[in-house]
Design a protein around this motif. Structure first.
Motif, PDB file in Angstrom:
ATOM      1  N   GLU A  61       0.800  -1.216   0.000  1.00 39.34           N
ATOM      2  CA  GLU A  61       0.000   0.000   0.000  1.00 39.34           C
ATOM      3  C   GLU A  61       0.837   1.272   0.000  1.00 39.34           C
ATOM      4  OE1 GLU A  61      -2.714  -0.423   3.268  1.00 39.34           O
ATOM      5  OE2 GLU A  61      -3.865  -2.035   2.272  1.00 39.34           O
ATOM      6  N   SER A  62       2.161   1.144  -0.007  1.00 42.07           N
ATOM      7  CA  SER A  62       3.023   2.327  -0.013  1.00 42.07           C
ATOM      8  C   SER A  62       4.394   1.965  -0.552  1.00 42.07           C
ATOM      9  CB  SER A  62       3.163   2.904   1.392  1.00 42.07           C
ATOM     10  OG  SER A  62       3.917   2.021   2.212  1.00 42.07           O
ATOM     11  N   GLU A  63       5.142   2.984  -0.924  1.00 42.10           N
ATOM     12  CA  GLU A  63       6.508   2.774  -1.392  1.00 42.10           C
ATOM     13  C   GLU A  63       7.374   2.164  -0.301  1.00 42.10           C
ATOM     14  OE1 GLU A  63       8.910   5.626  -4.098  1.00 42.10           O
ATOM     15  OE2 GLU A  63       9.408   6.196  -2.017  1.00 42.10           O
ATOM     16  N   ALA A  64       7.161   2.604   0.938  1.00 41.40           N
ATOM     17  CA  ALA A  64       7.946   2.057   2.047  1.00 41.40           C
ATOM     18  C   ALA A  64       7.695   0.563   2.200  1.00 41.40           C
ATOM     19  CB  ALA A  64       7.610   2.801   3.337  1.00 41.40           C
ATOM     20  N   GLU A  65       6.450   0.133   1.992  1.00 42.15           N
ATOM     21  CA  GLU A  65       6.157  -1.295   2.085  1.00 42.15           C
ATOM     22  C   GLU A  65       6.810  -2.064   0.944  1.00 42.15           C
ATOM     23  OE1 GLU A  65       1.948  -1.288   4.582  1.00 42.15           O
ATOM     24  OE2 GLU A  65       1.937  -1.899   2.469  1.00 42.15           O
ATOM     25  N   VAL A  66       6.823  -1.489  -0.256  1.00 45.89           N
ATOM     26  CA  VAL A  66       7.505  -2.147  -1.371  1.00 45.89           C
ATOM     27  C   VAL A  66       8.984  -2.322  -1.030  1.00 45.89           C
ATOM     28  CG1 VAL A  66       8.186  -1.952  -3.789  1.00 45.89           C
ATOM     29  CG2 VAL A  66       5.876  -1.302  -3.097  1.00 45.89           C
ATOM     30  N   GLN A  67       9.595  -1.285  -0.467  1.00 49.50           N
ATOM     31  CA  GLN A  67      10.997  -1.380  -0.037  1.00 49.50           C
ATOM     32  C   GLN A  67      11.196  -2.536   0.936  1.00 49.50           C
ATOM     33  OE1 GLN A  67      11.971   2.782   1.326  1.00 49.50           O
ATOM     34  NE2 GLN A  67      14.015   2.096   0.730  1.00 49.50           N
ATOM     35  N   GLU A  68      10.318  -2.601   1.916  1.00 46.41           N
ATOM     36  CA  GLU A  68      10.445  -3.636   2.945  1.00 46.41           C
ATOM     37  C   GLU A  68      10.317  -5.031   2.335  1.00 46.41           C
ATOM     38  OE1 GLU A  68       8.515  -4.723   7.339  1.00 46.41           O
ATOM     39  OE2 GLU A  68       7.653  -3.114   6.100  1.00 46.41           O
ATOM     40  N   ILE A  69       9.343  -5.189   1.449  1.00 53.32           N
ATOM     41  CA  ILE A  69       9.129  -6.493   0.812  1.00 53.32           C
ATOM     42  C   ILE A  69      10.344  -6.885  -0.019  1.00 53.32           C
ATOM     43  CG2 ILE A  69       7.742  -7.703  -0.925  1.00 53.32           C
ATOM     44  CD1 ILE A  69       5.366  -5.883   0.099  1.00 53.32           C
ATOM     45  N   VAL A  70      10.881  -5.944  -0.781  1.00 52.74           N
ATOM     46  CA  VAL A  70      12.045  -6.242  -1.620  1.00 52.74           C
ATOM     47  C   VAL A  70      13.242  -6.617  -0.748  1.00 52.74           C
ATOM     48  CG1 VAL A  70      13.719  -5.240  -3.221  1.00 52.74           C
ATOM     49  CG2 VAL A  70      11.268  -4.865  -3.573  1.00 52.74           C
ATOM     50  N   ARG A  71      13.448  -5.916   0.341  1.00 50.54           N
ATOM     51  CA  ARG A  71      14.584  -6.228   1.209  1.00 50.54           C
ATOM     52  C   ARG A  71      14.455  -7.609   1.834  1.00 50.54           C
ATOM     53  NH1 ARG A  71      14.991  -0.117   3.689  1.00 50.54           N
ATOM     54  NH2 ARG A  71      16.583   0.646   2.224  1.00 50.54           N
ATOM     55  N   ILE A  72      13.248  -7.958   2.266  1.00 48.83           N
ATOM     56  CA  ILE A  72      13.034  -9.295   2.843  1.00 48.83           C
ATOM     57  C   ILE A  72      13.287 -10.361   1.785  1.00 48.83           C
ATOM     58  CG2 ILE A  72      11.261 -10.868   3.745  1.00 48.83           C
ATOM     59  CD1 ILE A  72      10.029  -8.358   5.149  1.00 48.83           C
ATOM     60  N   CYS A  73      12.740 -10.142   0.595  1.00 51.83           N
ATOM     61  CA  CYS A  73      12.939 -11.124  -0.475  1.00 51.83           C
ATOM     62  C   CYS A  73      14.404 -11.197  -0.886  1.00 51.83           C
ATOM     63  CB  CYS A  73      12.061 -10.782  -1.670  1.00 51.83           C
ATOM     64  SG  CYS A  73      10.292 -11.055  -1.388  1.00 51.83           S
ATOM     65  N   GLY A 177       9.634  11.050 -15.713  1.00 54.37           N
ATOM     66  CA  GLY A 177      10.523  10.462 -14.719  1.00 54.37           C
ATOM     67  C   GLY A 177       9.741   9.509 -13.839  1.00 54.37           C
ATOM     68  N   LEU A 178      10.432   8.789 -12.990  1.00 59.12           N
ATOM     69  CA  LEU A 178       9.757   7.830 -12.114  1.00 59.12           C
ATOM     70  C   LEU A 178      10.600   7.573 -10.879  1.00 59.12           C
ATOM     71  CD1 LEU A 178      11.379   4.873 -12.532  1.00 59.12           C
ATOM     72  CD2 LEU A 178      10.174   4.964 -14.709  1.00 59.12           C
ATOM     73  N   THR A 179       9.973   6.982  -9.878  1.00 58.46           N
ATOM     74  CA  THR A 179      10.711   6.429  -8.744  1.00 58.46           C
ATOM     75  C   THR A 179      10.553   4.918  -8.784  1.00 58.46           C
ATOM     76  OG1 THR A 179       8.827   6.619  -7.227  1.00 58.46           O
ATOM     77  CG2 THR A 179      10.379   8.473  -7.299  1.00 58.46           C
ATOM     78  N   ALA A 180      11.576   4.224  -8.326  1.00 56.21           N
ATOM     79  CA  ALA A 180      11.551   2.765  -8.346  1.00 56.21           C
ATOM     80  C   ALA A 180      12.358   2.222  -7.181  1.00 56.21           C
ATOM     81  CB  ALA A 180      12.120   2.229  -9.658  1.00 56.21           C
ATOM     82  N   VAL A 181      11.912   1.086  -6.676  1.00 60.25           N
ATOM     83  CA  VAL A 181      12.672   0.329  -5.675  1.00 60.25           C
ATOM     84  C   VAL A 181      13.547  -0.662  -6.422  1.00 60.25           C
ATOM     85  CG1 VAL A 181      12.552  -1.263  -3.730  1.00 60.25           C
ATOM     86  CG2 VAL A 181      10.879   0.600  -3.928  1.00 60.25           C
ATOM     87  N   GLY A 185      16.820  -2.731  -2.464  1.00 55.88           N
ATOM     88  CA  GLY A 185      15.923  -2.020  -1.569  1.00 55.88           C
ATOM     89  C   GLY A 185      16.043  -0.512  -1.615  1.00 55.88           C
ATOM     90  N   ARG A 186      16.994   0.017  -2.354  1.00 57.48           N
ATOM     91  CA  ARG A 186      17.102   1.468  -2.477  1.00 57.48           C
ATOM     92  C   ARG A 186      15.979   2.019  -3.347  1.00 57.48           C
ATOM     93  NH1 ARG A 186      22.894   2.635  -4.864  1.00 57.48           N
ATOM     94  NH2 ARG A 186      22.328   0.738  -6.004  1.00 57.48           N
ATOM     95  N   VAL A 187      15.539   3.240  -3.028  1.00 59.19           N
ATOM     96  CA  VAL A 187      14.589   3.959  -3.873  1.00 59.19           C
ATOM     97  C   VAL A 187      15.366   4.982  -4.682  1.00 59.19           C
ATOM     98  CG1 VAL A 187      12.602   5.508  -3.949  1.00 59.19           C
ATOM     99  CG2 VAL A 187      12.671   3.664  -2.279  1.00 59.19           C
ATOM    100  N   ILE A 188      15.181   4.960  -5.997  1.00 55.12           N
ATOM    101  CA  ILE A 188      15.821   5.964  -6.837  1.00 55.12           C
ATOM    102  C   ILE A 188      14.768   6.783  -7.560  1.00 55.12           C
ATOM    103  CG2 ILE A 188      17.873   4.515  -7.174  1.00 55.12           C
ATOM    104  CD1 ILE A 188      16.831   4.151 -10.133  1.00 55.12           C
ATOM    105  N   ARG A 189      15.122   8.043  -7.840  1.00 52.72           N
ATOM    106  CA  ARG A 189      14.292   8.918  -8.666  1.00 52.72           C
ATOM    107  C   ARG A 189      15.080   9.198  -9.929  1.00 52.72           C
ATOM    108  NH1 ARG A 189      11.707  14.808  -6.914  1.00 52.72           N
ATOM    109  NH2 ARG A 189      10.602  15.218  -8.887  1.00 52.72           N
ATOM    110  N   ILE A 216      11.211  -1.969  -9.357  1.00 51.46           N
ATOM    111  CA  ILE A 216       9.748  -1.961  -9.219  1.00 51.46           C
ATOM    112  C   ILE A 216       9.287  -0.515  -9.121  1.00 51.46           C
ATOM    113  CG2 ILE A 216       7.798  -2.650  -7.781  1.00 51.46           C
ATOM    114  CD1 ILE A 216       9.423  -5.126  -7.020  1.00 51.46           C
ATOM    115  N   ILE A 217       8.520  -0.074 -10.105  1.00 48.81           N
ATOM    116  CA  ILE A 217       8.079   1.312 -10.189  1.00 48.81           C
ATOM    117  C   ILE A 217       7.089   1.623  -9.074  1.00 48.81           C
ATOM    118  CG2 ILE A 217       6.810   2.975 -11.623  1.00 48.81           C
ATOM    119  CD1 ILE A 217       7.895   1.413 -14.078  1.00 48.81           C
TER     120      ILE A 217
END
Length: 469
Positions: A61-73, A177-181, A185-189, A216-217
């Motif tokens: 439900e948020s970019e922070a959650e996507v970050q967390e999921i990617v880091r766990i995986c 432009g876009l942001t992506a995880v 786990g880093r977020v880039i713009r 992941i956008i």
């Protein structure tokens, strides 16, 4: 890629998947789902490719959650397949190595609209129809229309286009432009909101079309356009496909600013007329749309009618009322379903290629001959203003002979397009289905792609088994 090759792949089962699922369950509770029906719905079912389910589906439900999921995986080397609406056509959302389907559909907020700059910022789960409904009172719209009500994140990931591409371009041209995880786990713009930049590598274009294999956008900055003062749609029949194609070529070469110009062959018209109950002739036809001022639109339509007449086409029947235009384009967008009426019980399998506009008539003629020689039923439709066309094969997917014939045809179609300096996929993307054609089109560039993938995702957790053979 041949079905037998995909089935023959036996990826090593990743030992960390179970641990990742357990940790994600503890963190996300009911938003992690392991029921078979949900997992099956998050794998691919719109092709003849097998449905390869993930081990679990997580709703972020948020970019922070996507970050967390990617880091766990990442910690447990667990594959992640990003999911929007599931409307892709080449096996993009299959999970051949299991793992997690990361459902982004709840990230569906329009974050900002900047009318004075003609742009907006959205989360990846916003669909194109939802964005245009949100924009309606601003006098602006987002033009990319692939037919399905796809998510904008998925449209960017597959570099989608559609019926308006001849005038407004594709997703490649409309993502500022876009942001992506990223896999670590880093977020880039990738860019700011300026309309142009020469600051470093073009990471926006790298991630647009990467099909979730590099990042992941999580948000998109998109171009917007003013709603045209006047919109005029219409249909024009032709004696044969070759005449229609030559009319398209002349229209584009003369610089006539058509917004849409779509080809339907006789079989496509038969299906569309029956399905949408249209009062039209079952002849090869062009569906068109013109945008601009009242005088400009009238002049464009008049000029096109003259071009059509020169090639034996006509009359051009126009539709200016919004409800008439909507009926016409709904019929065009519903062709996937309409085509199935030509062979009840068959499954519709869509594929596409794109060639330089000067080779369009030749490529379609050779493709029609190939369809006839193969004994297949495959109506043709195309966004022909940019040289892109589709065949919709109607198959008994349980008959190995039909699958073999279809695979042979699709391979020849891809080779034919590439031989004409075109591409094996104008807008569907590569996924699993077209991996086998990529090296024939791009040669050693595939090795450069592999090096980029290895550098950005060394554990190969982001949508593994896609794009790269």
């Amino acid at each position: 890629m041949a079905l037998q090759d995909i089935l023959a792949e036996r990826p090593v089962r990743r030992e960390g998947i179970g641990n990742a699922v357990a940790i994600l369950r503890q963190r996300f509770g009911e938003r992690l789902v392991t029921g078979e029906d949900v997992r099956r719905a998050h794998a691919h079912s719109t092709t003849y490719l097998p449905n390869q389910m993930p081990d679990a589906v997580v709703f972020a439900e948020s970019e922070a959650e996507v970050q967390e999921i990617v880091r766990i995986c990442g910690d447990h080397e667990t594959p992640i397949v990003a999911f929007g609406t599931g409307s892709s056509l080449e096996g993009h959302i299959n999970a051949p190595q299991g793992g997690i389907s990361l459902d982004l559909s709840r990230m569906d907020r329009v974050l900002a609209v900047h009318p004075e700059d003609l742009d907006c910022v959205v989360e990846p789960g916003v669909t194109r129809e939802a964005l245009n409904a949100y924009l309606r009172d601003t006098g602006l719209f987002f033009p990319i229309d692939p037919g399905a009500n796809a998510s904008l994140g998925g449209m960017a990931a597959t570099r989608a286009s559609g019926t308006n591409a001849v005038r407004y371009g594709t997703m490649r041209d409309n993502v500022i432009g876009l942001t992506a995880v990223m896999a670590d786990g880093r977020v880039i713009r990738t860019a700011r909101r300026a309309k142009k930049t020469s600051a470093g590598y073009d990471l926006t274009r790298l991630l647009v079309g990467s099909e979730g294999t590099l990042g992941i956008i999580t948000s998109l900055n998109l171009k917007l356009y003013g709603i045209p003062e006047t919109i005029l749609a219409g249909v024009c029949p032709f004696p044969d496909v070759d005449s229609a194609c030559n009319a398209v070529i002349q229209t584009i070469q003369l610089g006539l600013p058509v917004a849409r110009i779509e080809l339907l062959d006789t079989q496509s018209m038969q299906a569309t007329i029956a399905y949408a109950q249209l009062d039209l002739e079952a002849r090869p036809s062009l569906f068109l749309e013109f945008h601009g001022s009242p005088a400009g639109v009238a002049e464009q339509a008049e000029l096109f009618a003259a071009i059509a007449d020169e090639h034996g086409g006509g009359p051009f029947r126009s539709a200016e009322r919004a409800e008439d235009r909507a009926k016409l384009w709904k019929a065009r967008h519903d062709l996937y379903w309409a085509a199935q009426g030509l062979r009840p019980g068959a499954k519709a399998i869509a594929t596409d290629v794109c060639v330089p506009i000067s080779r369009l008539a030749e490529c379609i003629a050779e493709t029609q001959a190939d369809i006839a020689a193969s004994g297949l039923l495959a109506p043709i439709v195309g966004h022909v203003g940019d040289g892109n066309f589709h065949t919709t094969l109607l198959l008994d997917v349980d008959d190995p002979r039909e699958i073999a014939a279809a695979e042979g045809f699709m391979a020849r179609l891809a080779e034919r397009a590439v031989a004409m300096d075109g591409t094996c996929t104008g807008e569907h993307g590569v996924g699993q289905g077209k991996r086998g054609y990529l090296r024939g089109e791009l040669g050693d560039a595939v090795d450069v792609m592999r090096a980029i993938k290895l550098a950005l995702d060394p554990k190969d957790i982001l949508n593994p088994g896609k794009i790269l053979p």
